[in-house]
Motif scaffolding. Structure first.
Motif, PDB file in Angstrom:
ATOM      1  N   ASP A 132       0.830  -1.210   0.000  1.00 36.69           N
ATOM      2  CA  ASP A 132       0.000   0.000   0.000  1.00 36.69           C
ATOM      3  C   ASP A 132       0.866   1.262   0.000  1.00 36.69           C
ATOM      4  N   VAL A 133       1.957   1.241   0.753  1.00 35.06           N
ATOM      5  CA  VAL A 133       2.880   2.371   0.781  1.00 35.06           C
ATOM      6  C   VAL A 133       3.466   2.592  -0.606  1.00 35.06           C
ATOM      7  N   MET A 134       3.865   1.518  -1.270  1.00 39.41           N
ATOM      8  CA  MET A 134       4.445   1.637  -2.607  1.00 39.41           C
ATOM      9  C   MET A 134       3.415   2.139  -3.614  1.00 39.41           C
ATOM     10  N   THR A 135       2.173   1.712  -3.480  1.00 34.77           N
ATOM     11  CA  THR A 135       1.114   2.192  -4.374  1.00 34.77           C
ATOM     12  C   THR A 135       0.912   3.696  -4.208  1.00 34.77           C
ATOM     13  N   LEU A 136       0.906   4.163  -2.962  1.00 31.71           N
ATOM     14  CA  LEU A 136       0.756   5.600  -2.708  1.00 31.71           C
ATOM     15  C   LEU A 136       1.964   6.394  -3.217  1.00 31.71           C
ATOM     16  N   LEU A 137       3.157   5.835  -3.069  1.00 27.81           N
ATOM     17  CA  LEU A 137       4.354   6.519  -3.558  1.00 27.81           C
ATOM     18  C   LEU A 137       4.338   6.636  -5.079  1.00 27.81           C
ATOM     19  N   ASN A 138       3.807   5.636  -5.749  1.00 29.08           N
ATOM     20  CA  ASN A 138       3.734   5.668  -7.210  1.00 29.08           C
ATOM     21  C   ASN A 138       2.775   6.728  -7.726  1.00 29.08           C
ATOM     22  N   THR A 139       1.898   7.245  -6.875  1.00 32.60           N
ATOM     23  CA  THR A 139       0.968   8.291  -7.304  1.00 32.60           C
ATOM     24  C   THR A 139       1.607   9.681  -7.291  1.00 32.60           C
ATOM     25  N   ILE A 140       2.806   9.812  -6.731  1.00 33.94           N
ATOM     26  CA  ILE A 140       3.519  11.090  -6.753  1.00 33.94           C
ATOM     27  C   ILE A 140       4.050  11.305  -8.162  1.00 33.94           C
ATOM     28  N   ASP A 141       3.794  12.491  -8.711  1.00 30.04           N
ATOM     29  CA  ASP A 141       4.049  12.761 -10.127  1.00 30.04           C
ATOM     30  C   ASP A 141       5.480  12.512 -10.586  1.00 30.04           C
ATOM     31  N   ASN A 142       6.460  13.037  -9.912  1.00 29.53           N
ATOM     32  CA  ASN A 142       7.834  12.955 -10.411  1.00 29.53           C
ATOM     33  C   ASN A 142       8.596  11.708  -9.983  1.00 29.53           C
ATOM     34  N   ILE A 143       7.926  10.745  -9.384  1.00 32.31           N
ATOM     35  CA  ILE A 143       8.577   9.481  -9.056  1.00 32.31           C
ATOM     36  C   ILE A 143       8.391   8.547 -10.240  1.00 32.31           C
ATOM     37  N   SER A 144       9.503   8.037 -10.772  1.00 31.79           N
ATOM     38  CA  SER A 144       9.407   7.156 -11.936  1.00 31.79           C
ATOM     39  C   SER A 144       9.269   5.691 -11.537  1.00 31.79           C
ATOM     40  N   THR A 145       9.974   5.264 -10.495  1.00 29.44           N
ATOM     41  CA  THR A 145       9.930   3.854 -10.086  1.00 29.44           C
ATOM     42  C   THR A 145      10.032   3.738  -8.576  1.00 29.44           C
ATOM     43  N   VAL A 146       9.287   2.770  -8.037  1.00 28.81           N
ATOM     44  CA  VAL A 146       9.341   2.444  -6.613  1.00 28.81           C
ATOM     45  C   VAL A 146       9.325   0.927  -6.493  1.00 28.81           C
ATOM     46  N   TYR A 147      10.238   0.363  -5.699  1.00 29.63           N
ATOM     47  CA  TYR A 147      10.253  -1.082  -5.481  1.00 29.63           C
ATOM     48  C   TYR A 147      10.949  -1.388  -4.158  1.00 29.63           C
ATOM     49  N   THR A 148      10.664  -2.560  -3.613  1.00 32.04           N
ATOM     50  CA  THR A 148      11.318  -2.969  -2.369  1.00 32.04           C
ATOM     51  C   THR A 148      12.662  -3.593  -2.696  1.00 32.04           C
ATOM     52  N   VAL A 149      13.592  -3.389  -1.796  1.00 35.19           N
ATOM     53  CA  VAL A 149      14.938  -3.931  -1.953  1.00 35.19           C
ATOM     54  C   VAL A 149      15.050  -5.168  -1.088  1.00 35.19           C
ATOM     55  N   ASP A 150      15.569  -6.232  -1.671  1.00 39.09           N
ATOM     56  CA  ASP A 150      15.825  -7.448  -0.906  1.00 39.09           C
ATOM     57  C   ASP A 150      17.013  -7.182   0.016  1.00 39.09           C
ATOM     58  N   THR A 151      16.744  -7.122   1.307  1.00 36.19           N
ATOM     59  CA  THR A 151      17.783  -6.746   2.271  1.00 36.19           C
ATOM     60  C   THR A 151      18.901  -7.783   2.370  1.00 36.19           C
ATOM     61  N   ASN A 152      18.653  -8.998   1.890  1.00 33.33           N
ATOM     62  CA  ASN A 152      19.709 -10.014   1.909  1.00 33.33           C
ATOM     63  C   ASN A 152      20.751  -9.768   0.821  1.00 33.33           C
ATOM     64  N   LYS A 153      20.436  -8.954  -0.174  1.00 32.52           N
ATOM     65  CA  LYS A 153      21.365  -8.672  -1.267  1.00 32.52           C
ATOM     66  C   LYS A 153      22.219  -7.439  -1.015  1.00 32.52           C
ATOM     67  N   ILE A 154      21.993  -6.769   0.105  1.00 28.97           N
ATOM     68  CA  ILE A 154      22.749  -5.556   0.417  1.00 28.97           C
ATOM     69  C   ILE A 154      24.083  -5.950   1.048  1.00 28.97           C
ATOM     70  N   LYS A 155      25.165  -5.535   0.408  1.00 26.56           N
ATOM     71  CA  LYS A 155      26.497  -5.848   0.936  1.00 26.56           C
ATOM     72  C   LYS A 155      26.933  -4.832   1.994  1.00 26.56           C
ATOM     73  N   SER A 156      26.491  -3.598   1.843  1.00 25.45           N
ATOM     74  CA  SER A 156      26.909  -2.531   2.761  1.00 25.45           C
ATOM     75  C   SER A 156      25.797  -2.207   3.748  1.00 25.45           C
ATOM     76  N   LYS A 157      25.319  -3.215   4.480  1.00 20.59           N
ATOM     77  CA  LYS A 157      24.240  -3.036   5.454  1.00 20.59           C
ATOM     78  C   LYS A 157      24.632  -2.099   6.590  1.00 20.59           C
ATOM     79  N   ASN A 158      25.922  -2.027   6.882  1.00 22.86           N
ATOM     80  CA  ASN A 158      26.373  -1.174   7.984  1.00 22.86           C
ATOM     81  C   ASN A 158      26.085   0.296   7.731  1.00 22.86           C
ATOM     82  N   ASN A 159      25.940   0.696   6.468  1.00 17.41           N
ATOM     83  CA  ASN A 159      25.630   2.086   6.154  1.00 17.41           C
ATOM     84  C   ASN A 159      24.181   2.432   6.540  1.00 17.41           C
ATOM     85  N   LEU A 160      23.363   1.423   6.784  1.00 16.99           N
ATOM     86  CA  LEU A 160      21.965   1.659   7.149  1.00 16.99           C
ATOM     87  C   LEU A 160      21.744   1.651   8.660  1.00 16.99           C
TER      88      LEU A 160
END
Length: 162
Positions: A132-160
């Protein structure tokens, strides 16, 4: 005397969702539109995320909101920034004894170089629907793409961690 052990495996648990946002909007305008659509109150956080790399040091802007009712923590984080590096020109020519400014692009999560911003939702269990959050974000005019990131694929997790 009792012996207490700390299990480091507890710290590896991921209890957040990370949403990638591709947009040409400035951070403050994006935060404004997200506040309108999601009915939250993201505001500029003074504690920017600082990253040190070999070229220098940079800070990524961060907008933060804590929802007391749902115990959710929202962070809108900039992914792209630049480091200005000053170098002396040692060559013997007309422009010798000048200082060069070299701009280097830096990413908070280098494995996602095309992402402009991340929306990190902490302590997210069943209280909120990420789709639902992603659907609402996609309704913002200047946003071209919104998607969830698989947190297991993040190598630099410490930056978060902030």
């Amino acid at each position: 005397m009792a012996i207490h052990k700390l299990d480091l495996g507890e710290f590896d648990e991921i209890d957040y969702y990370l949403i990638a946002i591709h947009t040409s909007l400035e951070d403050y305008r994006l935060a404004y539109f997200i506040n309108q659509k999601l009915l939250i109150n993201l505001s500029k956080n003074e504690n920017e995320i600082q990253i040190n790399i070999k070229e220098g040091e940079t800070k990524f802007s961060r907008f933060y909101y804590y929802d007391i009712d749902k115990a959710l923590s929202w962070n809108l984080i900039q992914n792209k920034n630049e480091v200005i590096q000053h170098k002396k020109d040692n060559s013997q020519n007309l422009f010798s004894n000048t200082t060069l400014e070299v701009l280097t692009k830096v990413h908070l999560l280098p494995e996602f170089k095309k992402v402009d911003y991340f929306l990190k939702i902490d302590n997210c269990d069943e209280t909120i629907s990420v789709s639902d959050v992603m659907t609402l974000l996609n309704t913002i005019d200047n946003i071209s793409t919104v998607y969830t990131v698989d947190t297991n694929k993040i190598k630099s997790k410490n930056n978060l961690i902030f």
